[in-house]
Write a protein that holds these residues in place. Structure first.
Motif, PDB file in Angstrom:
ATOM      1  N   ALA A 175      -7.266   0.436   0.110  1.00 29.13           N
ATOM      2  CA  ALA A 175      -6.241   1.218   0.806  1.00 29.13           C
ATOM      3  C   ALA A 175      -5.336   1.965  -0.166  1.00 29.13           C
ATOM      4  O   ALA A 175      -4.910   3.087   0.096  1.00 29.13           O
ATOM      5  CB  ALA A 175      -5.411   0.303   1.713  1.00 29.13           C
ATOM      6  N   ALA A 176      -5.056   1.347  -1.310  1.00 29.95           N
ATOM      7  CA  ALA A 176      -4.130   1.987  -2.238  1.00 29.95           C
ATOM      8  C   ALA A 176      -4.798   3.112  -3.026  1.00 29.95           C
ATOM      9  O   ALA A 176      -4.118   4.003  -3.536  1.00 29.95           O
ATOM     10  CB  ALA A 176      -3.550   0.949  -3.197  1.00 29.95           C
ATOM     11  N   GLY A 177      -6.121   3.080  -3.127  1.00 30.79           N
ATOM     12  CA  GLY A 177      -6.830   4.163  -3.816  1.00 30.79           C
ATOM     13  C   GLY A 177      -6.375   4.299  -5.263  1.00 30.79           C
ATOM     14  O   GLY A 177      -6.244   3.307  -5.994  1.00 30.79           O
TER      15      GLY A 177
ATOM     16  N   THR B  16      -0.065   2.692   5.927  1.00 29.04           N
ATOM     17  CA  THR B  16      -1.152   1.744   6.010  1.00 29.04           C
ATOM     18  C   THR B  16      -1.586   1.628   7.468  1.00 29.04           C
ATOM     19  O   THR B  16      -0.743   1.522   8.344  1.00 29.04           O
ATOM     20  CB  THR B  16      -0.672   0.371   5.520  1.00 29.04           C
TER      21      THR B  16
ATOM     22  N   PHE C 202      -9.404   8.114   9.347  1.00 36.07           N
ATOM     23  CA  PHE C 202      -9.791   7.283   8.212  1.00 36.07           C
ATOM     24  C   PHE C 202     -11.316   7.196   8.090  1.00 36.07           C
ATOM     25  O   PHE C 202     -11.876   7.383   7.015  1.00 36.07           O
ATOM     26  CB  PHE C 202      -9.198   5.876   8.352  1.00 36.07           C
TER      27      PHE C 202
ATOM     28  N   LEU D   5      -6.404  -3.890   6.182  1.00 30.26           N
ATOM     29  CA  LEU D   5      -5.566  -2.706   5.984  1.00 30.26           C
ATOM     30  C   LEU D   5      -6.427  -1.540   5.546  1.00 30.26           C
ATOM     31  O   LEU D   5      -7.368  -1.707   4.783  1.00 30.26           O
ATOM     32  CB  LEU D   5      -4.556  -2.975   4.864  1.00 30.26           C
ATOM     33  N   ARG D   6      -6.080  -0.361   6.027  1.00 26.34           N
ATOM     34  CA  ARG D   6      -6.808   0.837   5.588  1.00 26.34           C
ATOM     35  C   ARG D   6      -5.802   1.925   5.287  1.00 26.34           C
ATOM     36  O   ARG D   6      -4.693   1.943   5.796  1.00 26.34           O
ATOM     37  CB  ARG D   6      -7.741   1.363   6.678  1.00 26.34           C
ATOM     38  N   SER D   7      -6.268   2.857   4.493  1.00 28.54           N
ATOM     39  CA  SER D   7      -5.468   4.037   4.243  1.00 28.54           C
ATOM     40  C   SER D   7      -6.393   5.058   3.612  1.00 28.54           C
ATOM     41  O   SER D   7      -7.193   4.728   2.735  1.00 28.54           O
ATOM     42  CB  SER D   7      -4.313   3.694   3.297  1.00 28.54           C
ATOM     43  N   ALA D   8      -6.330   6.286   4.087  1.00 29.94           N
ATOM     44  CA  ALA D   8      -7.183   7.325   3.517  1.00 29.94           C
ATOM     45  C   ALA D   8      -6.513   7.860   2.257  1.00 29.94           C
ATOM     46  O   ALA D   8      -5.296   7.956   2.194  1.00 29.94           O
ATOM     47  CB  ALA D   8      -7.395   8.441   4.534  1.00 29.94           C
ATOM     48  N   ASN D   9      -7.322   8.202   1.278  1.00 31.29           N
ATOM     49  CA  ASN D   9      -6.759   8.683   0.026  1.00 31.29           C
ATOM     50  C   ASN D   9      -7.347  10.012  -0.433  1.00 31.29           C
ATOM     51  O   ASN D   9      -8.055  10.070  -1.428  1.00 31.29           O
ATOM     52  CB  ASN D   9      -6.959   7.631  -1.074  1.00 31.29           C
TER      53      ASN D   9
ATOM     54  N   VAL E 213       0.856  -1.197   0.000  1.00 27.44           N
ATOM     55  CA  VAL E 213       0.000   0.000   0.000  1.00 27.44           C
ATOM     56  C   VAL E 213       0.887   1.240   0.000  1.00 27.44           C
ATOM     57  O   VAL E 213       0.776   2.118  -0.862  1.00 27.44           O
ATOM     58  CB  VAL E 213      -0.924   0.022   1.242  1.00 27.44           C
TER      59      VAL E 213
ATOM     60  N   MET F 184      -1.687  11.924  -3.381  1.00 25.49           N
ATOM     61  CA  MET F 184      -0.918  11.364  -4.485  1.00 25.49           C
ATOM     62  C   MET F 184      -0.129  12.449  -5.227  1.00 25.49           C
ATOM     63  O   MET F 184       0.511  12.179  -6.231  1.00 25.49           O
ATOM     64  CB  MET F 184      -1.852  10.677  -5.494  1.00 25.49           C
TER      65      MET F 184
END
Lengths: 402, 246, 301, 289
Positions: free
Chosen positions: A264-266, D210, D49, D116-120, A234, D125
């Motif tokens: 998670a990776a978006g 993550t 998140f 697993l988490r992740s804010a986007n 990720v 990016m």
């Protein structure tokens, strides 16, 4: 010392619970040491769901005999995993073992398993240490691809899709997965005619991959092959995206096709290529001989969603299939481990994750291997497009541009 | 007799764990009075101070300020009510500067309002401190630290100022300098309870004194009466030793 | 486990809080495993070698952290363990790296033999610590627990004692590691240098009663029993077993700070004296020590 | 290359400083080493998140929210649980907070599974490209948050009544009581602030790493290292320690073969050596700015 104490206490405990719950005579007990807490809880949870659901399909019995899974939480701790196997095999005296899943746990329990050698459905562990240690054992049935299956399929697939001769860089992590994968990745990609321009090590759980990315940028590879954990992929994928490195093909193993990784990776998931025995959203017809156990994938997914209110993963489908194979063998053989082994060897049915048939691995290290057939897919606009093998192909590969 | 004293201790028992240090200690301090509590090492002087400030809870007895018991109040409340201690060994905050140390003295909400006035007052009383406002307290000399400790205690506008061994470790010259300020403070109407081993210096500035020995009050009286008393000598050198020491 | 807890407690008796006991444990484990695999030495020799390695590691730690006390020492021990773990991960040619290393099948011993060896080891380590505490060392250690500089004035050379104590603790912990390794037959950096082992040893001691001889032993049994019960019976929802484990740990510390042994001793004492004593003797003796130890920090610049 | 190295080091250093800030504050004043600090960061990350996923609240906007929530939770936790062990041995405190961490970790598993988490958010990016160097926007923002929080804490400690009182307590608890300072209240306050900072750290991390229920411990060990490097109790020490560790790890990763693998080990060895030479850390051990 510690383990010994554990075993004593567990024994006492198991006696007291087992006595009330079931007479070993009319119940078939399957020990299921799984990662139900700790780092690998996602693995253990999927394993448990799969086993539970398989048992439900069989209505909790085979040939009128009650079957139960004795779940043990190994807490993602190798010591606890060893203690669990000891308790299950020495005290509770189960004849069948299902689990654990994570490579580290798997590796740790091998010596303990050897004491009694119950029939072991090993649904997990991609490292070849496993193969070297127990692959040759007749009572060991591996129902999960080894790391080299990934690289073998991926390198062959890539060769047929984008052609060989391309320059690749391999990124591997310092954990068991990265370390055991590297030599195989090296071997198979070379055999497929790729040029390995560089190999970079990354640390598990690192927060910053920029130093590595800076090095990779200068190598200008046409494809990047990553051998890292899902959580690290990720962070890595995001940082590759942020860094805007122009690599046409980003290649990983299973992670890319996991829904949790995708979420998670978006945006960073776009263009990643991965492989799996089960791709979410694909269709697979029901098994011809056992549609009751292995219905069409969409039917099974619906059943799964109704029961657990979550989307199934490769692990769920795989664990369900693996547990079902064991139950099918028990159905035919009765509660006799040697006969169960024979019946398992004879099985040949379509499952949710490919052919359910135990064969020798190409290396010859594992005598009973199933579910090693994999499909390659690429993430395109938030969807998995299957690229390989040609018979199930749903689209064309797209090169990334930055 | 007279109206109730500003500060009064009645039958105080205190100690640490199972060891009782103070037994049945009673004393009082009138408005604007300087009272010494004298005694040798280990007599229980500092323990008395700890009990008065609330850093140590009493096993029994009552401590009153203005006739109201404060025995059960926590330490920080007592400061607000008007009891401030300049502790034994100064105990300044070594890595804060002089001014910050003083400002902390008026942390108690009541005194915070009149902070600028009190600061001026203390810089007037101890010009040394005014010169070293930004100096880290830990880097100052013993005498300066003692001045700071007293000044810091005064910042809370106490009605009763407790001074624990202000001459400890100071040269006679500096001791004199510190002692010179005690009557000045008392003249502002602040009562002072002074704990000392240095009986000479203490009695010189005090109105009255108590002698503490083995956790009990063994004598009390006017300062000049106690100066040469046998009781005081006994308390310091012990009965048997006093003969031998002669 | 008993061995490990005893070892940890021994070190804590001098005020050295170790959070890196798994360093000794892991080092001992690796030493015996690798020696056996490479030169097929006997079990006894490997135990001996591991104890030496553990003791050397303990001594090195003590010498290296000479001036550190309390929490600083604890954090240094974490760093020590982490550095070893990274080294084990990064030297796969020697340690097998993250994929781990198996004990040669031919070298394996029967479970019964290992049980007996473990019991002998536990008894021996308890006895060793018991005997050591009978000697002059005990007073030196007490003195150091309370105040190291005071101890120095009494003619105790703190560094010498620290080194000795750490070496003994290191050796004993290494012994525990070896026994465990021979039992499980597998070792990886994650197993060898996990903080979990160190913390477990502490939990055992705390639950049993710190700075006592019996405490760690009681604690070891309780903690393993507890962990087994939760692991086996609480499998319905993921995460519950450790959640309950944490809850029990927290309540133990809040409500039984002197440990089970402390509580038992108090109860027995109050019963014996007729429930008249107000302050609890063991707790108090302990807390007075702590008050003096609590506020200390290393010398400021 | 050198410039990129310095930028990478600074960004990583900012992240590391953030990890250690709260820990340093609470340890410096209360003298309790909070083993659940990593879990507080983890919960902050989850908070941000979910705020992003459910209500579209930008993780950056979550930072002030997390500060408030963290403050409240920290205050309550200290008042009702940790305060009881204030006079207990270090050991009990370590195990108590370790136990709390275990509870929080597994409560998170129960609540949100181990996925697993992740804010986007959109900017996570993005990157700024200047000639040969590039600067990831998300991490630059984290760096800014670190700098801002460090500055605020510094100001709080040096310029406010309670900040000064906290430093006083750290230096001499008894004397602080004599000043009329309610030490227990200040302890709760400081602990609450430290948890608030932890939660904000989590929010800042939510888009760049993550998130799982298990990230806490790894972060904690890092934070320890930084704290000791900088000198426990010093805000500027935490910043300096963080940047130093960032520089060290990044340099090793750049120039040593397999450097990324060794980086962490090198950091711990450096820490160990450093402790021997200067046990009080870079800045010193008492709480100051």
């Amino acid at each position: 010392m510690k383990v010994k104490l554990r075993a004593c206490i567990a024994g006492a405990l198991a006696l007291s619970t087992a006595a009330g719950a079931a007479n070993a005579a009319d119940t078939i007990q399957i020990g299921a040491p799984l990662e139900l807490s700790g780092r690998f809880v996602a693995f253990g949870a999927a394993g448990k769901r799969g086993a539970e659901m398989a048992l439900e399909t069989f209505k909790g019995e085979v040939n009128g005999k009650k079957v139960e899974f004795l779940f043990r939480d190994i807490q993602s701790d190798p010591q606890a995993a060893v203690a669990s196997i000891n308790e299950l095999t020495e005290q509770t005296k189960v004849k069948y073992i299902f689990g654990p899943i994570a490579s580290v746990m798997f590796a740790a329990v091998i010596p303990a398993w050897r004491q009694q050698k119950p029939v072991w459905i090993g649904h997990g562990s991609v490292t070849t240490r496993t193969e070297e240690e127990v692959g040759g054992e007749r009572r060991f049935f591996h129902t999960y691809p080894y790391a080299y299956h990934y690289h073998q399929t991926m390198s062959a697939g890539l060769k047929s899709i984008i052609g060989s001769g391309k320059k690749i860089v391999i990124v591997y992590s310092d954990d068991a997965y990265g370390r055991t994968s590297l030599p195989f990745a090296r071997q198979f990609y070379k055999e497929a005619g790729f040029e390995i321009a560089g190999e970079e090590l990354v640390r598990q759980g690192a927060a910053d991959y920029n130093p590595i990315l800076t090095k990779i940028r200068r190598l200008r590879p046409e494809a990047l092959v990553t051998l890292v954990q899902t959580s690290d992929l990720v962070t890595l994928a995001k940082q590759i995206k942020i860094a805007g490195i122009n690599i046409p093909y980003l290649v990983d193993g299973l992670d890319v096709l996991l829904e949790e990784w995708q979420k998670a990776a978006g945006d960073a998931q776009e263009g990643w290529i991965g492989l799996s025995g089960y791709i979410h959203g694909m269709e697979r017809p029901a098994s011809k001989d056992r549609p009751d156990i292995f219905p069409s994938l969409s039917d099974w997914e619906k059943r799964f969603r109704d029961k657990y209110q979550v989307e199934p993963t490769y692990l769920d489908a795989g664990a369900y299939s693996a547990a079902s194979l064991l139950l099918m063998a028990l159905e035919k053989a009765g509660d006799d481990p040697d006969k169960v082994v024979e019946e398992l060897e004879k099985l040949n049915t379509e499952t949710l994750v490919g052919p359910g048939r135990f064969t020798k691995t190409s290396t010859g290290g594992t005598v009973h291997q199933a579910f090693e057939s994999l499909m390659i897919a690429q993430r395109q606009n938030g969807k998995s497009i299957i690229l390989y093998p040609p018979e199930v192909k749903t689209g064309e590969i797209k090169a990334r541009t930055e | 007799m007279t109206s109730s004293p500003l500060f009064q201790i009645e039958h105080l028992n205190a100690g640490y764990g199972e060891s009782i240090v103070l037994s049945d200690v009673s004393l009082d301090v009138q408005q604007g009075e300087i009272v010494s509590l004298l005694g040798p090492n280990g007599a229980g002087k500092t323990t008395t101070m700890m009990a008065i400030t609330g850093l140590l809870s009493a096993y029994g007895g009552t401590i009153r300020l203005d006739g109201h018991p404060i025995t059960d109040k926590p330490a920080h409340k007592r400061v607000d009510l008007g009891v401030a201690l300049s502790p034994e060994g100064r105990q300044v905050f070594p890595e804060l500067n002089v001014e910050e140390n003083l400002l902390l003295g008026s942390f108690a909400s009541k005194a915070r309002a009149s902070r600028p006035r009190n600061l001026t007052r203390i810089y007037d009383l101890f010009p040394r401190l005014a010169e070293r406002k930004k100096q880290l307290a830990g880097l100052m000399s013993g005498g300066e630290q003692q001045m700071l400790a007293i000044g810091r205690a005064l910042m809370s506008e106490p009605r009763l100022l407790l001074l624990d061994e202000p001459s400890l470790g100071l040269s006679p010259l500096i001791t004199e300098l510190v002692y010179d300020t005690i009557p000045v403070i008392a003249a502002e109407g602040i009562s002072i309870l002074l704990v000392e081993q240095n009986t000479e210096a203490a009695l010189a500035v005090s109105n009255r004194a108590y002698v503490l020995s083995h956790g009990r009050i063994v004598a009390a009286g006017k300062a000049e009466d106690l100066r040469d008393s046998a009781v005081l000598r006994d308390a310091f050198f012990g009965g048997a030793l006093s003969g031998a020491a002669q | 486990m008993v061995i490990l807890a005893v070892s940890w407690n021994f070190m804590a008796s001098t005020g050295l809080i170790s959070l890196g006991h798994s360093a000794f444990w892991g080092l001992g484990s690796y030493t015996s495993m690798l020696l056996v695999n490479s030169w097929s030495i006997s079990f006894g020799t490997s135990v001996f070698a591991a104890i030496l390695a553990g003791a050397a590691a303990g001594a090195l730690l003590a010498v290296a952290t000479g001036r550190l006390r309390g929490i600083y020492f604890a954090v240094a021990t974490i760093a020590y363990t982490e550095a070893l773990r990274v080294a084990a991960m990064m030297l796969p040619d020697i340690t097998g790296g993250s994929t781990g290393v198996y004990l040669n099948q031919s070298a394996r011993l029967s479970q019964e033999f290992l049980y007996s060896a473990a019991i002998v080891g536990a008894v021996a380590s308890v006895t060793l610590v018991y005997l050591l505490m009978k000697t002059r060392l005990r007073y030196a250690m007490r003195a150091m627990l309370n105040n190291e500089s005071a101890a120095q004035m009494l003619g105790v050379n703190p560094l010498l004692y620290r080194t000795f104590v750490s070496a003994v603790a290191g050796g004993v912990a290494a012994l525990a590691g070896v026994l465990n390794t021979w039992y499980t037959g597998y070792l990886s950096p994650e197993i060898a240098f996990s903080l979990h082992q160190s913390v477990l040893a502490q939990i055992a001691t705390i639950i049993g009663g710190v700075h006592t001889q019996v405490g760690p032993i009681i604690g070891a049994f309780v903690i393993l029993g507890l962990s087994e019960i939760t692991r086996i019976s609480l499998t319905e929802f993921e995460g519950t077993s450790q959640l309950i484990y944490g809850l029990v740990l927290v309540s133990f510390i809040l409500f039984l700070p002197g440990g089970i042994f402390g509580a038992m001793r108090n109860r027995w004492l109050s019963w014996a004296i007729g429930a008249k004593i107000r302050p609890l003797p063991t707790l108090k003796a302990q807390s007075s020590v702590i008050v003096s130890a609590k506020r200390e920090r290393p010398p400021a610049s | 290359m050198i410039l990129q190295l310095l930028i990478d080091s600074a960004l990583l250093g900012g992240l590391y400083a953030l990890l250690a800030l709260g820990l340093v504050l609470s340890f410096g004043v209360t003298n309790i080493l909070n083993f659940a600090h990593g879990e507080a960061i983890m919960l902050g990350a989850y908070g941000a998140f979910w705020a992003f996923t459910l209500w579209g609240i930008d993780p950056l906007l979550s930072i002030p929210i997390m500060l408030v929530v963290g403050f409240g939770a920290g205050f309550v936790c200290f008042r009702y649980v940790i305060e009881r062990s204030l006079d207990a041995p270090h050991l009990n405190q370590i195990l108590l907070t370790f136990g709390i961490g275990l509870i929080l970790q597994n409560a998170a598993v129960l609540a949100w599974t181990g996925d697993l988490r992740s804010a986007n958010p959109s900017y996570s990016m993005a990157a700024i490209n200047l000639a040969e160097v590039f600067i990831p926007v998300g991490r630059l923002l984290t760096f800014t948050v670190a700098a801002a929080l460090a500055a605020i804490l510094y100001m709080w400690l040096t310029r406010t009544e309670y900040g000064r009182a906290s430093r006083a307590i750290a230096q001499n608890e008894r004397a602080a009581k004599l000043m009329g300072i309610d030490t227990r209240f200040v302890y709760s306050l400081v602990f609450a602030i430290s948890i608030a900072v932890a939660a904000a750290t989590g929010a800042a991390l939510s888009s760049i790493t993550t998130i799982t229920p298990f990230i806490g411990f790894h972060l904690l060990v890092k934070a320890f290292a930084i704290m000791v490097l900088g000198g426990a109790g010093s805000i500027s020490g935490a910043v300096l320690g963080g940047v130093l560790l960032g520089l060290l790890e990044t340099t090793v990763a750049y120039y040593v073969p397999e450097g990324s693998g060794w980086a962490e080990g090198v950091a711990f060895v450096a820490l160990f050596l450093f402790l021997l030479i200067r046990p009080q850390g870079l800045i010193g051990t008492r709480v100051h700015g």
